[in-house]
Enzyme design. Sequence first.
Site, PDB file in Angstrom:
ATOM      1  CG  ASP A  16     -16.813 127.498 -56.472  1.00 36.73           C
ATOM      2  OD1 ASP A  16     -17.849 127.012 -56.946  1.00 36.73           O
ATOM      3  OD2 ASP A  16     -16.780 128.624 -55.916  1.00 36.73           O
ATOM      4  CD  GLU A  70       5.396 118.832 -56.243  1.00 31.89           C
ATOM      5  OE1 GLU A  70       5.246 118.194 -55.176  1.00 31.89           O
ATOM      6  OE2 GLU A  70       5.626 120.055 -56.276  1.00 31.89           O
TER       7      GLU A  70
END
Length: 526
Positions: free
Chosen positions: A205, A247
């Site tokens: 956001d 990851e």
Amino acid sequence: MGQPTPHTCDWWRSAVIYQVYVRSFADADGDGTGDLAGVRARLPYLAELGVDALWFNPWYLSPMKDGGYDVADYRAVDPAFGTLAEAEKLIGEARELGIRTLVDIVPNHVSDQHPWFRAALAGGPGRDLFHFRAGRGADGELPPNDWRSEFGGPAWTRLPDGDWYLHLFAPEQPDLNWAHPAVRREHEDILRFWFERGVAGVRIDSAALPAKDPRLPDLADGTGPHPYVDRDELHEIYRSWRAVADEYGAVFVGEVWLPDAERFARYLRPDELHTAFNFAFMTCPWDPARLRAAIDATLAEHAPVGAPATWVLCNHDVTRTVTRYGRAETGFDFAAKRFGTPTDLALGTRRARAAALLSLALPGSVYLYQGEELGLPEADIPLDRIEDPMHARSGGTDPGRDGCRVPLPWTADAPHAGFGGAPWLPQPPGWAAYAADRQAADPGSLLSLYREAIRRRPVFGTGPLTWLPAPDGVLALGRADTAAVCVVNLADGPVDLPAHTELLLASGPLTPDGKLPKDTAVWLGT
């Protein structure tokens, strides 16, 4: 819950992603507020629609002063929506249907009920996690600078002890100090928390706002870079986030409102965000030259960094598409929202149907806001029921964003159109006419059009866009590796279709003599 997994495919480059505003999606417990159990019950509907992923607006613990964008605890689901265990079930059940989950992270600010801010107000440690300043004037009675809130009014609130704190949005949303290492560590931990639970990505956001010039200078100074929009420091932050996402094979989409194409593209470099929302297309008027220019500009600004474009017609912050396209001014501008704007919904719906086929034919990913597939219009909310702080902060001149957040109609003949209990925002008269069950049974409905368009969308392939010769006022485009074209008529009258072998899909009926009417689109096999 889950272990990191390698990134196996670039699904997000061409995905159709459905935005879920949980509070207004489906209410399973009958309290008038949408919840995660309601979403779980409607997963078959979303699977039949054919979407690849769900993006959820914040479902975290929140006082709901700004629709959940005032987060008090990122590791807890708000009780109005359910529990963390239910969120984990939802993520898993959606994945079993081939639907991934994206969550919303709000890095610029937290709720004034967040433990960090409460501790800072209580005189404990942690004031340096926010932006506290002494005021100006003889007695500190003036704000520290001239910054204005995105919701109207000053961006500062004074505390009883005389200090002021910064909030670029509502006073209940104090801005975090991203120069503090604890703020960075906390957000990286939050990302890992949700990636461990199977989340496939994050929508960021107000992604261009978190970093601030430490001097907090007046905007009126006009010297140097903007003090809080698009600061260079942001890129180091997002590079560290990208390392975490990599990851887990997770992806980012940034909410980046920037007019400068080169600055915008920096967020999409290979070690930063994967994608960012394309607001030029969303806010573009229903005009052939301007739509083509917006599409070309979007593809051009993404090309240097190899990022896919995103296409979106509306979201939880802007006027719904059928309403916007039914007005004299068909673009979107926050400043132009006002009460009583005349709207031709039949015209707007016709254009929205054509825009659906246009957006789904373009290269990149498409975001679909809940209810868009039902053709829901912007609703007029009674003044005493408006909750959006934009309305109050504007002094009552801005109707706010609640009109696009009205709870969905699911079942035409059920109380509250099948949403659940009496909705937290009132559904307008006639809302049941848009109900999903009624549209699912109608092959000519907008829901049926979206289902078929999403199903057939792979016919356009993954190649680059090619503009084809077309009459004035008509957009015709193909893709380099397919034998399909999209034609959209924005001219003043019907036009002949180009040579083709098959009419794959049409947003509306052709004329009796086989021409393409105005405000209508088709997909053609060639």
